[in-house]
Scaffold this motif. Sequence first.
Motif: not given
Length: 111
Positions: A53-56, A60-62, A72-92
């Motif tokens: 049960f690691l948070q990463s 998660s739904v991104d 319905e057409t703007n979501i994808r199922l991912v691991k929390w880590k993948d969602n967080k990594d995308k957010q970090t990249q978008d910020i950078l």
Amino acid sequence: TEKGVIRVIYKTQKANSKRRNHPMPSYCKEWLQTWLYLNGFNKLYQAWDQAGFLQSEKPSVDRLDDYKPYTETNIRLVKWKDNKDKQTQDILLGRSTSGERCKPVLQYYHS
């Protein structure tokens, strides 16, 4: 439990929509649950369980396009880590929709 995770995902989507001044998700929790299972939620949940049960590793739904709400057409199922990594990249890269995180910087030169 799987149902508990789905409940939290949907509740979080509604809270985030409100915070972002977006419309509420265009689907109900029951539709989301069906969609999740059709898109591999069981496998992702089991992997999260096996990882202790690691948070990463949590399911998660991104949003595919962060400028648009949960639909319905703007979501994808991912691991929390993948969602967080995308957010970090978008910020950078300055692509974040969060105004408090991405602000233009003006640089002035003195001659």
